[in-house]
Write a protein that holds these residues in place. Structure first.
Motif, PDB file in Angstrom:
ATOM      1  N   ASN A  45       0.979  -1.179   0.133  1.00  0.00           N
ATOM      2  CA  ASN A  45       0.256   0.166   0.270  1.00  0.00           C
ATOM      3  C   ASN A  45       0.417   1.453  -0.169  1.00  0.00           C
ATOM      4  O   ASN A  45       0.512   2.284  -0.026  1.00  0.00           O
ATOM      5  CB  ASN A  45      -0.851   0.341   1.072  1.00  0.00           C
ATOM      6  N   GLU A  46       1.861   1.656  -0.593  1.00  0.00           N
ATOM      7  CA  GLU A  46       2.766   2.080  -0.537  1.00  0.00           C
ATOM      8  C   GLU A  46       2.533   3.752  -1.117  1.00  0.00           C
ATOM      9  O   GLU A  46       2.115   5.025  -0.848  1.00  0.00           O
ATOM     10  CB  GLU A  46       4.073   1.718  -1.464  1.00  0.00           C
ATOM     11  N   GLN A  47       1.095   3.133  -2.709  1.00  0.00           N
ATOM     12  CA  GLN A  47       1.343   4.926  -2.631  1.00  0.00           C
ATOM     13  C   GLN A  47       0.004   5.348  -1.748  1.00  0.00           C
ATOM     14  O   GLN A  47      -0.508   6.266  -1.571  1.00  0.00           O
ATOM     15  CB  GLN A  47       0.044   4.294  -3.777  1.00  0.00           C
ATOM     16  N   THR A  48      -0.700   4.636  -1.330  1.00  0.00           N
ATOM     17  CA  THR A  48      -1.634   4.582  -0.006  1.00  0.00           C
ATOM     18  C   THR A  48      -1.011   5.590   1.444  1.00  0.00           C
ATOM     19  O   THR A  48      -1.812   6.914   2.168  1.00  0.00           O
ATOM     20  CB  THR A  48      -2.575   4.126   0.790  1.00  0.00           C
ATOM     21  N   LEU A  49       0.398   5.073   1.562  1.00  0.00           N
ATOM     22  CA  LEU A  49       0.944   4.866   2.314  1.00  0.00           C
ATOM     23  C   LEU A  49       2.041   6.767   2.428  1.00  0.00           C
ATOM     24  O   LEU A  49       2.070   7.907   3.269  1.00  0.00           O
ATOM     25  CB  LEU A  49       2.191   4.524   3.049  1.00  0.00           C
ATOM     26  N   GLN A  57       9.855   6.758  -9.854  1.00  0.00           N
ATOM     27  CA  GLN A  57      10.181   5.904 -10.709  1.00  0.00           C
ATOM     28  C   GLN A  57       9.953   3.996  -9.851  1.00  0.00           C
ATOM     29  O   GLN A  57      10.351   4.794  -8.218  1.00  0.00           O
ATOM     30  CB  GLN A  57      11.537   6.444 -11.510  1.00  0.00           C
ATOM     31  N   ARG A  58       9.750   3.413  -9.979  1.00  0.00           N
ATOM     32  CA  ARG A  58      10.058   2.377  -9.301  1.00  0.00           C
ATOM     33  C   ARG A  58      11.006   1.742  -8.570  1.00  0.00           C
ATOM     34  O   ARG A  58      10.875   1.310  -7.735  1.00  0.00           O
ATOM     35  CB  ARG A  58       8.928   1.271 -10.260  1.00  0.00           C
ATOM     36  N   TYR A  59      12.621   2.180  -9.357  1.00  0.00           N
ATOM     37  CA  TYR A  59      13.141   0.896  -9.285  1.00  0.00           C
ATOM     38  C   TYR A  59      14.436   2.256  -8.506  1.00  0.00           C
ATOM     39  O   TYR A  59      13.953   2.593  -9.707  1.00  0.00           O
ATOM     40  CB  TYR A  59      13.490  -0.098 -10.233  1.00  0.00           C
ATOM     41  N   GLN A  60      15.019   1.783  -7.725  1.00  0.00           N
ATOM     42  CA  GLN A  60      16.107   2.739  -7.215  1.00  0.00           C
ATOM     43  C   GLN A  60      16.651   2.249  -6.167  1.00  0.00           C
ATOM     44  O   GLN A  60      16.898   0.755  -5.158  1.00  0.00           O
ATOM     45  CB  GLN A  60      14.869   3.189  -6.283  1.00  0.00           C
ATOM     46  N   TRP A  61      18.287   3.019  -6.485  1.00  0.00           N
ATOM     47  CA  TRP A  61      19.289   2.337  -6.001  1.00  0.00           C
ATOM     48  C   TRP A  61      20.045   2.897  -5.280  1.00  0.00           C
ATOM     49  O   TRP A  61      20.376   4.520  -5.515  1.00  0.00           O
ATOM     50  CB  TRP A  61      20.105   1.571  -6.822  1.00  0.00           C
ATOM     51  N   MET A  74      17.498   5.872 -10.708  1.00  0.00           N
ATOM     52  CA  MET A  74      15.939   5.471 -10.353  1.00  0.00           C
ATOM     53  C   MET A  74      15.553   5.172 -11.592  1.00  0.00           C
ATOM     54  O   MET A  74      16.432   5.644 -13.187  1.00  0.00           O
ATOM     55  CB  MET A  74      14.949   6.611  -9.709  1.00  0.00           C
ATOM     56  N   ALA A  75      14.919   3.837 -11.919  1.00  0.00           N
ATOM     57  CA  ALA A  75      14.585   3.229 -13.330  1.00  0.00           C
ATOM     58  C   ALA A  75      13.284   2.942 -13.829  1.00  0.00           C
ATOM     59  O   ALA A  75      12.351   2.596 -12.402  1.00  0.00           O
ATOM     60  CB  ALA A  75      15.651   2.420 -13.982  1.00  0.00           C
ATOM     61  N   ASN A  76      12.873   3.052 -14.547  1.00  0.00           N
ATOM     62  CA  ASN A  76      10.737   2.462 -14.970  1.00  0.00           C
ATOM     63  C   ASN A  76      11.355   0.370 -14.832  1.00  0.00           C
ATOM     64  O   ASN A  76      10.202   0.128 -14.517  1.00  0.00           O
ATOM     65  CB  ASN A  76      10.568   3.056 -16.083  1.00  0.00           C
ATOM     66  N   GLU A 150       6.125  16.375  10.108  1.00  0.00           N
ATOM     67  CA  GLU A 150       5.339  14.864   9.634  1.00  0.00           C
ATOM     68  C   GLU A 150       6.783  14.728   8.616  1.00  0.00           C
ATOM     69  O   GLU A 150       7.140  14.857   7.661  1.00  0.00           O
ATOM     70  CB  GLU A 150       4.125  15.680   9.304  1.00  0.00           C
ATOM     71  N   ILE A 151       5.707  12.824   8.872  1.00  0.00           N
ATOM     72  CA  ILE A 151       6.562  12.100   7.543  1.00  0.00           C
ATOM     73  C   ILE A 151       5.307  12.298   6.199  1.00  0.00           C
ATOM     74  O   ILE A 151       4.758  12.163   6.121  1.00  0.00           O
ATOM     75  CB  ILE A 151       6.034  10.611   8.496  1.00  0.00           C
ATOM     76  N   MET A 152       6.093  12.155   5.101  1.00  0.00           N
ATOM     77  CA  MET A 152       5.640  12.341   4.075  1.00  0.00           C
ATOM     78  C   MET A 152       5.945  11.627   3.247  1.00  0.00           C
ATOM     79  O   MET A 152       5.018  11.279   2.111  1.00  0.00           O
ATOM     80  CB  MET A 152       6.026  13.843   3.266  1.00  0.00           C
ATOM     81  N   TYR A 153       6.966  10.446   3.223  1.00  0.00           N
ATOM     82  CA  TYR A 153       7.501   9.720   2.356  1.00  0.00           C
ATOM     83  C   TYR A 153       8.005   8.693   3.280  1.00  0.00           C
ATOM     84  O   TYR A 153       8.879   9.082   4.199  1.00  0.00           O
ATOM     85  CB  TYR A 153       8.232   9.425   1.471  1.00  0.00           C
ATOM     86  N   TYR A 154       7.931   6.913   3.010  1.00  0.00           N
ATOM     87  CA  TYR A 154       8.692   5.803   3.315  1.00  0.00           C
ATOM     88  C   TYR A 154       9.127   5.237   2.351  1.00  0.00           C
ATOM     89  O   TYR A 154       8.789   5.142   1.265  1.00  0.00           O
ATOM     90  CB  TYR A 154       7.366   5.231   4.527  1.00  0.00           C
ATOM     91  N   ARG A 155      10.658   4.903   2.852  1.00  0.00           N
ATOM     92  CA  ARG A 155      11.872   4.328   1.626  1.00  0.00           C
ATOM     93  C   ARG A 155      11.976   3.228   2.332  1.00  0.00           C
ATOM     94  O   ARG A 155      12.623   3.473   3.576  1.00  0.00           O
ATOM     95  CB  ARG A 155      12.483   5.262   1.637  1.00  0.00           C
ATOM     96  N   LEU A 156      11.376   1.953   1.621  1.00  0.00           N
ATOM     97  CA  LEU A 156      12.333   0.770   2.143  1.00  0.00           C
ATOM     98  C   LEU A 156      13.153  -0.046   1.630  1.00  0.00           C
ATOM     99  O   LEU A 156      13.430   0.112   0.788  1.00  0.00           O
ATOM    100  CB  LEU A 156      11.468  -0.458   2.623  1.00  0.00           C
ATOM    101  N   LEU A 157      14.721  -0.090   2.139  1.00  0.00           N
ATOM    102  CA  LEU A 157      15.532  -0.926   1.410  1.00  0.00           C
ATOM    103  C   LEU A 157      16.137  -1.674   1.660  1.00  0.00           C
ATOM    104  O   LEU A 157      16.376  -1.968   3.471  1.00  0.00           O
ATOM    105  CB  LEU A 157      17.112   0.392   1.597  1.00  0.00           C
TER     106      LEU A 157
END
Length: 161
Positions: A45-49, A57-61, A74-76, A150-157
């Protein structure tokens, strides 16, 4: 969804007073734990979170270097990059135009000399054990502050070897 938010929030707030406050689930990474290559993992639910998605871009390093530089790509389309391949890619980029980071306990600050006034404040937590099906031992969660606390964006790596 609410349970996931509570888990993420508690893991980021409880150890926020420094390295010595690690819980059994994890805590802020040390510099040696942060340095290296990472790939973004999708959160359910990343888009909602995420209230905003500054990096659509979906893929990120990412690469955190011991010299205080942080690189991103980042890449598609997905690619199974190794740490060696990512190092080769990031080493071609000019260090003087690359953002810098500073780890200070529970927070990573990223700035860029190329963009006047540019600054990102991230909360960081390194998981010491599996919490559920997607929060795994060794994963790094980063939360971006919106400038108002406030947290606006979550990134899990996850680490790239």
């Amino acid at each position: 969804m609410k349970t996931m938010l509570l888990v993420l929030a508690s893991l980021l707030v409880l150890p926020s007073f420094g390295q010595e406050n690690r819980s059994e689930a994890g805590g802020p990474p040390t510099l040696s734990e942060l340095v290296g290559f990472w790939k973004k993992v999708e959160i359910p639910n990343e888009q909602t979170l995420n209230r905003e998605n500054p990096w659509p871009q979906r893929y990120q390093w990412f690469a955190f270097y011991a010299n205080g530089k942080v690189y991103s790509m980042m890449a598609n389309e997905d690619s199974p990059f190794t740490a060696k391949e990512l190092k080769e890619i990031f080493d071609t980029l000019p260090a003087d135009k690359t953002p810098s980071y500073q780890l200070n306990g529970q927070f990573v600050t990223i700035d860029s000399k190329e963009i006047e006034g540019y600054r990102e404040l991230w909360g960081v937590n390194l998981f010491a054990k599996d919490v559920n099906d997607f929060l795994k031992k060794g994963y790094l969660i980063m939360t971006l502050d919106d400038g108002r606390g406030e947290i606006m964006y979550y990134r899990l790596l996850k680490r790239v070897e």
